[in-house]
Design a protein around this motif. Structure first.
Motif, PDB file in Angstrom:
ATOM      1  N   TYR A  46      35.814  41.218  41.711  1.00 25.80           N
ATOM      2  CA  TYR A  46      35.667  41.171  43.165  1.00 25.80           C
ATOM      3  C   TYR A  46      34.378  41.847  43.615  1.00 25.80           C
ATOM      4  N   GLY A  47      33.956  41.530  44.833  1.00 31.36           N
ATOM      5  CA  GLY A  47      32.657  41.929  45.338  1.00 31.36           C
ATOM      6  C   GLY A  47      32.594  43.234  46.086  1.00 31.36           C
ATOM      7  N   ASN A  48      33.281  44.274  45.557  1.00 32.27           N
ATOM      8  CA  ASN A  48      33.133  45.641  46.059  1.00 32.27           C
ATOM      9  C   ASN A  48      33.844  45.911  47.382  1.00 32.27           C
ATOM     10  N   ARG A  49      34.595  44.914  47.911  1.00 28.89           N
ATOM     11  CA  ARG A  49      35.387  45.196  49.120  1.00 28.89           C
ATOM     12  C   ARG A  49      36.756  45.692  48.696  1.00 28.89           C
ATOM     13  N   ASP A  50      37.606  44.782  48.195  1.00 28.78           N
ATOM     14  CA  ASP A  50      38.938  45.132  47.716  1.00 28.78           C
ATOM     15  C   ASP A  50      39.496  43.917  46.996  1.00 28.78           C
ATOM     16  N   TYR A  51      40.390  44.157  46.055  1.00 26.84           N
ATOM     17  CA  TYR A  51      41.040  43.010  45.404  1.00 26.84           C
ATOM     18  C   TYR A  51      42.444  42.784  45.951  1.00 26.84           C
ATOM     19  N   ASP A  52      42.892  43.629  46.878  1.00 24.17           N
ATOM     20  CA  ASP A  52      44.133  43.418  47.629  1.00 24.17           C
ATOM     21  C   ASP A  52      45.291  43.021  46.716  1.00 24.17           C
ATOM     22  N   ASP A  53      45.792  41.781  46.857  1.00 18.15           N
ATOM     23  CA  ASP A  53      46.980  41.347  46.120  1.00 18.15           C
ATOM     24  C   ASP A  53      46.655  40.430  44.944  1.00 18.15           C
ATOM     25  N   ALA A  54      45.377  40.239  44.648  1.00 22.18           N
ATOM     26  CA  ALA A  54      44.991  39.246  43.640  1.00 22.18           C
ATOM     27  C   ALA A  54      45.509  39.582  42.249  1.00 22.18           C
ATOM     28  N   LEU A  55      45.410  40.844  41.845  1.00 21.66           N
ATOM     29  CA  LEU A  55      45.842  41.210  40.499  1.00 21.66           C
ATOM     30  C   LEU A  55      47.363  41.132  40.376  1.00 21.66           C
ATOM     31  N   LEU A  56      48.066  41.539  41.405  1.00 20.39           N
ATOM     32  CA  LEU A  56      49.523  41.412  41.418  1.00 20.39           C
ATOM     33  C   LEU A  56      49.927  39.942  41.354  1.00 20.39           C
ATOM     34  N   GLU A  57      49.252  39.110  42.126  1.00 23.34           N
ATOM     35  CA  GLU A  57      49.546  37.679  42.115  1.00 23.34           C
ATOM     36  C   GLU A  57      49.317  37.090  40.729  1.00 23.34           C
ATOM     37  N   LEU A  58      48.221  37.462  40.090  1.00 24.82           N
ATOM     38  CA  LEU A  58      47.934  36.950  38.758  1.00 24.82           C
ATOM     39  C   LEU A  58      48.974  37.439  37.748  1.00 24.82           C
ATOM     40  N   ARG A  59      49.349  38.704  37.845  1.00 27.30           N
ATOM     41  CA  ARG A  59      50.405  39.221  36.960  1.00 27.30           C
ATOM     42  C   ARG A  59      51.691  38.430  37.112  1.00 27.30           C
ATOM     43  N   ASN A  60      52.109  38.226  38.351  1.00 30.88           N
ATOM     44  CA  ASN A  60      53.372  37.527  38.596  1.00 30.88           C
ATOM     45  C   ASN A  60      53.325  36.087  38.116  1.00 30.88           C
ATOM     46  N   GLU A  61      52.199  35.414  38.329  1.00 30.76           N
ATOM     47  CA  GLU A  61      52.071  34.022  37.889  1.00 30.76           C
ATOM     48  C   GLU A  61      52.163  33.913  36.369  1.00 30.76           C
ATOM     49  N   MET A  62      51.553  34.842  35.663  1.00 32.29           N
ATOM     50  CA  MET A  62      51.576  34.778  34.205  1.00 32.29           C
ATOM     51  C   MET A  62      52.937  35.176  33.643  1.00 32.29           C
ATOM     52  N   GLU A  63      53.569  36.166  34.232  1.00 35.56           N
ATOM     53  CA  GLU A  63      54.911  36.542  33.771  1.00 35.56           C
ATOM     54  C   GLU A  63      55.898  35.399  33.964  1.00 35.56           C
ATOM     55  N   ALA A  64      55.745  34.662  35.052  1.00 37.35           N
ATOM     56  CA  ALA A  64      56.643  33.537  35.329  1.00 37.35           C
ATOM     57  C   ALA A  64      56.497  32.428  34.298  1.00 37.35           C
ATOM     58  N   ARG A  65      55.420  32.459  33.544  1.00 37.28           N
ATOM     59  CA  ARG A  65      55.154  31.418  32.545  1.00 37.28           C
ATOM     60  C   ARG A  65      55.264  31.929  31.120  1.00 37.28           C
ATOM     61  N   GLY A  66      55.986  33.022  30.947  1.00 32.30           N
ATOM     62  CA  GLY A  66      56.337  33.471  29.612  1.00 32.30           C
ATOM     63  C   GLY A  66      55.355  34.401  28.935  1.00 32.30           C
ATOM     64  N   SER A  98      29.034  48.996  51.256  1.00 33.26           N
ATOM     65  CA  SER A  98      27.880  49.153  50.380  1.00 33.26           C
ATOM     66  C   SER A  98      28.062  50.262  49.344  1.00 33.26           C
ATOM     67  N   ALA A  99      28.932  51.248  49.627  1.00 36.56           N
ATOM     68  CA  ALA A  99      29.154  52.336  48.674  1.00 36.56           C
ATOM     69  C   ALA A  99      29.795  51.788  47.404  1.00 36.56           C
ATOM     70  N   PRO A 100      29.228  52.058  46.234  1.00 33.45           N
ATOM     71  CA  PRO A 100      29.751  51.480  44.990  1.00 33.45           C
ATOM     72  C   PRO A 100      31.186  51.919  44.701  1.00 33.45           C
ATOM     73  N   LYS A 101      32.006  50.974  44.328  1.00 32.80           N
ATOM     74  CA  LYS A 101      33.378  51.274  43.927  1.00 32.80           C
ATOM     75  C   LYS A 101      33.468  51.311  42.404  1.00 32.80           C
ATOM     76  N   THR A 102      34.579  51.849  41.917  1.00 30.47           N
ATOM     77  CA  THR A 102      34.776  51.963  40.481  1.00 30.47           C
ATOM     78  C   THR A 102      35.729  50.887  39.992  1.00 30.47           C
ATOM     79  N   ASN A 103      35.548  50.511  38.746  1.00 26.64           N
ATOM     80  CA  ASN A 103      36.449  49.552  38.124  1.00 26.64           C
ATOM     81  C   ASN A 103      37.814  50.198  37.896  1.00 26.64           C
ATOM     82  N   GLU A 104      38.844  49.379  37.887  1.00 25.48           N
ATOM     83  CA  GLU A 104      40.208  49.882  37.674  1.00 25.48           C
ATOM     84  C   GLU A 104      40.836  49.147  36.500  1.00 25.48           C
ATOM     85  N   MET A 105      41.499  49.919  35.634  1.00 27.39           N
ATOM     86  CA  MET A 105      42.130  49.362  34.441  1.00 27.39           C
ATOM     87  C   MET A 105      43.551  49.898  34.298  1.00 27.39           C
TER      88      MET A 105
END
Length: 265
Positions: free
Chosen positions: A89-109, A250-257
């Motif tokens: 993502y472009g330094n604003r926020d990823y909001d619900d995208a990672l949760l959505e991706l997790r849920n979609e993949m879990e639903a598919r095994g 504009s303030a740089p954000k950090t990656n999250e893992m």
């Protein structure tokens, strides 16, 4: 588990998500199958076998993964298959995208081993995070992949993985696209590259200077692909929004893992 094959699935309009996913996949195994779903959806079901790992990466648009990718995601079938998921993502926020991706993949095994949100240049306001992912970011991507690989290789039963807890809310954020769309100018030579590369067919080959605003994702693919620099975002709304966006993000954000915990039986 010994990793025998990696399926690398990604949507990457401006090639930064691809850069991240490539780096992850290449740390895991030499046998990597590339599935670029940016401009073409998967047509056949991909069913994972023992020894397979899925690495899937998505950009974040309006706090969500691109809706156009869901058709391809539905073609992926796991059998308690380990998966590494990433949003870029472009330094604003990823909001619900990672949760959505997790849920979609879990639903598919799939069993999510690890999840990440990495920073890249914003696709619309390109002065935001303009040099990212940088060398430090890519070093973090490598470390993320190495740690993910160690988790996979330590397990034979991926049912032992606890559900990974990532940031996000349900119901998901409603995608609300701002009225900003790239268009062509007088430098356009009507080569048709932008039309052929657009992920959602928002550009006509007959009139490539125009953009179908009902289809456009504002992903920036046409701008990146234009050899003569004839396409860009413009207009009073864009200019005003760019100033506000610069001030706010504009303030740089950090990656999250994130890494899944293992149940001790």
């Amino acid at each position: 588990m010994e990793i025998k094959r990696v399926y690398k699935v990604y949507f990457s309009a401006t090639y930064t998500t691809k850069k991240v996913v490539d780096a992850i996949a290449n740390e895991l195994c030499d046998n990597v199958i590339d599935c670029d779903i940016t401009s073409q959806s998967l047509t056949d079901t991909i069913e994972m076998d023992r020894g397979d790992v899925l690495v899937i990466g998505m950009p974040v648009y309006g706090g969500r993964i691109p809706a156009s990718t869901l058709q391809s995601i539905m073609k992926l079938k796991g059998n308690n298959t380990p998966a590494i998921i990433s949003c870029v993502y472009g330094n604003r926020d990823y909001d619900d995208a990672l949760l959505e991706l997790r849920n979609e993949m879990e639903a598919r095994g799939f069993k999510i081993v690890s999840a990440s949100a990495f920073i890249a240049r914003h696709s619309i306001f390109t002065q935001i995070a303009k040099d990212r992912p940088n060398l430090d970011d890519m070093a973090q991507v490598s470390q993320f992949a190495i740690r993910s690989k160690s988790i996979i290789e330590s397990l034979d039963d991926f049912n032992l993985l606890q559900q990974i807890d990532v940031k996000g809310n349900m119901p998901y954020k409603v995608f609300n696209q701002l009225p900003m769309y790239p268009s062509g100018n007088e430098n356009c030579v009507k080569c048709g590259v932008c039309a052929s590369k657009c992920p959602v067919g928002a550009i006509s080959i007959d009139n490539p200077r125009a953009t179908d605003e009902q289809k456009c994702l504002a992903c920036g693919r046409c701008i990146i692909e234009c050899a003569v620099g004839a396409r860009d975002f413009s207009g009073e709304f864009f200019e005003a929004r760019a100033v506000k966006f610069q001030d706010a993000f504009s303030a740089p954000k950090t990656n999250e893992m994130y890494y899944a915990e293992i149940n001790n039986l």
